[in-house]
Design an enzyme around this catalytic site. Structure first.
Site, PDB file in Angstrom:
ATOM      1  N   ARG A  80       0.949  -1.216   0.014  1.00 19.94           N
ATOM      2  CA  ARG A  80      -0.022   0.109  -0.064  1.00 19.94           C
ATOM      3  C   ARG A  80       0.715   1.302   0.081  1.00 19.94           C
ATOM      4  NH1 ARG A  80      -5.087   0.743   0.618  1.00 19.94           N
ATOM      5  NH2 ARG A  80      -5.053   2.664   1.608  1.00 19.94           N
ATOM      6  N   HIS A 101      12.554  -3.256  -2.587  1.00 19.39           N
ATOM      7  CA  HIS A 101      11.922  -3.201  -3.879  1.00 19.39           C
ATOM      8  C   HIS A 101      12.654  -4.020  -4.586  1.00 19.39           C
ATOM      9  CE1 HIS A 101       9.317  -2.153  -7.036  1.00 19.39           C
ATOM     10  NE2 HIS A 101      10.327  -2.085  -7.763  1.00 19.39           N
TER      11      HIS A 101
HETATM   12  C1  GAR Z   1       9.592  -8.894  -1.967  1.00 16.73           C
HETATM   13  O1  GAR Z   1      10.083  -9.346  -3.151  1.00 16.73           O
HETATM   14  C2  GAR Z   1       9.710  -7.097  -1.887  1.00 16.73           C
HETATM   15  O2  GAR Z   1      10.804  -6.943  -2.571  1.00 16.73           O
HETATM   16  C3  GAR Z   1       8.274  -6.812  -2.867  1.00 16.73           C
HETATM   17  O3  GAR Z   1       7.255  -7.814  -2.509  1.00 16.73           O
HETATM   18  C4  GAR Z   1       7.877  -9.121  -1.971  1.00 16.73           C
HETATM   19  C5  GAR Z   1       7.731  -9.437  -0.482  1.00 16.73           C
HETATM   20  O4  GAR Z   1       7.974 -10.601  -0.043  1.00 16.73           O
HETATM   21  N1  GAR Z   1       8.096  -5.564  -2.644  1.00 16.73           N
HETATM   22  C6  GAR Z   1       7.611  -5.000  -3.337  1.00 16.73           C
HETATM   23  O5  GAR Z   1       7.475  -5.005  -4.734  1.00 16.73           O
HETATM   24  C7  GAR Z   1       7.247  -3.397  -2.928  1.00 16.73           C
HETATM   25  N2  GAR Z   1       7.010  -2.495  -4.347  1.00 16.73           N
HETATM   26  P1  GAR Z   1       8.025 -11.008   1.520  1.00 16.73           P
HETATM   27  O6  GAR Z   1       6.366 -10.789   1.832  1.00 16.73           O
HETATM   28  O7  GAR Z   1       7.918 -12.529   1.056  1.00 16.73           O
HETATM   29  O8  GAR Z   1       8.961 -10.100   2.208  1.00 16.73           O
END
Ligand code: GAR
Length: 201
Positions: free
Chosen positions: A90, A108
């Protein structure tokens, strides 16, 4: 010891990497509170199982600022010094970001400014880049636009799928995020324009 507030929306593997680093002494900070906007996020269940204060705040039926303010109150109540976004899907509103200026950090799965927003790994594959990676950055009011703290690269291999590339990037994220948060919480730094500068000790 610095206190971390973690915001997450899903699996929470980056949260678990941060928690492991604090418990193994690689990150001299403690996780003070975990907050999710998704009631059944596995990361939230893990936080509870690990004995951490863990809260769910539904963002539905409220304005962004109302929801952010609720999150901000629980972070303040647990005296969080730094807010770590760990798959928090979010956008934080301007009021929250300004109230927590330079105190919110995100990871990210791309080399920003390439491929901001959702499905960064898919975007990288579709574009045909040969190298991508992960970025830790401070959060400002834009979408993945704040000053960069740390970046690391991974190759895109022939035959990669979104899943295989995401997995390679995620393994890197789990190293990069605790290391970057350790630097932010233990070193002196300042912001100059877009740049975050670590000052020699
Ligand atoms: C991760 O790859 C993080 O970098 C990405 O979501 C995933 C969460 O994984 N975040 C984004 O894309 C933010 N824009 P997790 O819940 O296993 O940490």
């Amino acid at each position: 010891m610095k206190r971390l507030g973690v915001l997450l929306s899903g699996r929470g593997s980056n949260f678990r990497a941060l928690l492991a680093a604090t418990r193994e002494g690689r990150l001299a900070a403690e996780i003070a509170v975990v907050v999710s906007n998704v009631s059944d996020a596995p990361g939230l269940a893990h936080a509870r199982a690990a004995g951490l204060p863990a809260f769910f705040f539904d963002h539905r039926g409220r304005t962004r600022d109302e929801h952010d303010a609720e999150v901000g109150r629980v972070l303040a109540a647990h005296a969080a010094d730094l807010v770590c976004l760990a798959g928090y899907m979010r956008l934080l509103g301007r009021a929250f970001v300004e109230a927590h200026a330079h105190r919110v950090v995100n990871i990210h799965p791309s080399l920003l400014p390439a491929f901001p927003g959702r499905a960064a790994q898919r975007q990288a594959l579709d574009y045909g880049v040969r190298v991508t990676g992960a970025t830790v950055h401070l959060v400002d009011a834009g979408l993945d636009t704040g000053p960069i703290v740390a970046q690391r690269t991974v190759p895109v291999e022939a035959g990669d799928t979104e899943e295989s590339l995401s997995e390679r990037i995620l393994a890197l994220e789990h190293q990069l995020y605790p290391e970057a948060v350790e630097r932010l919480t233990s070193e002196t730094w300042r912001i100059e324009g877009r740049r975050l500068i670590f000052l020699a000790r």
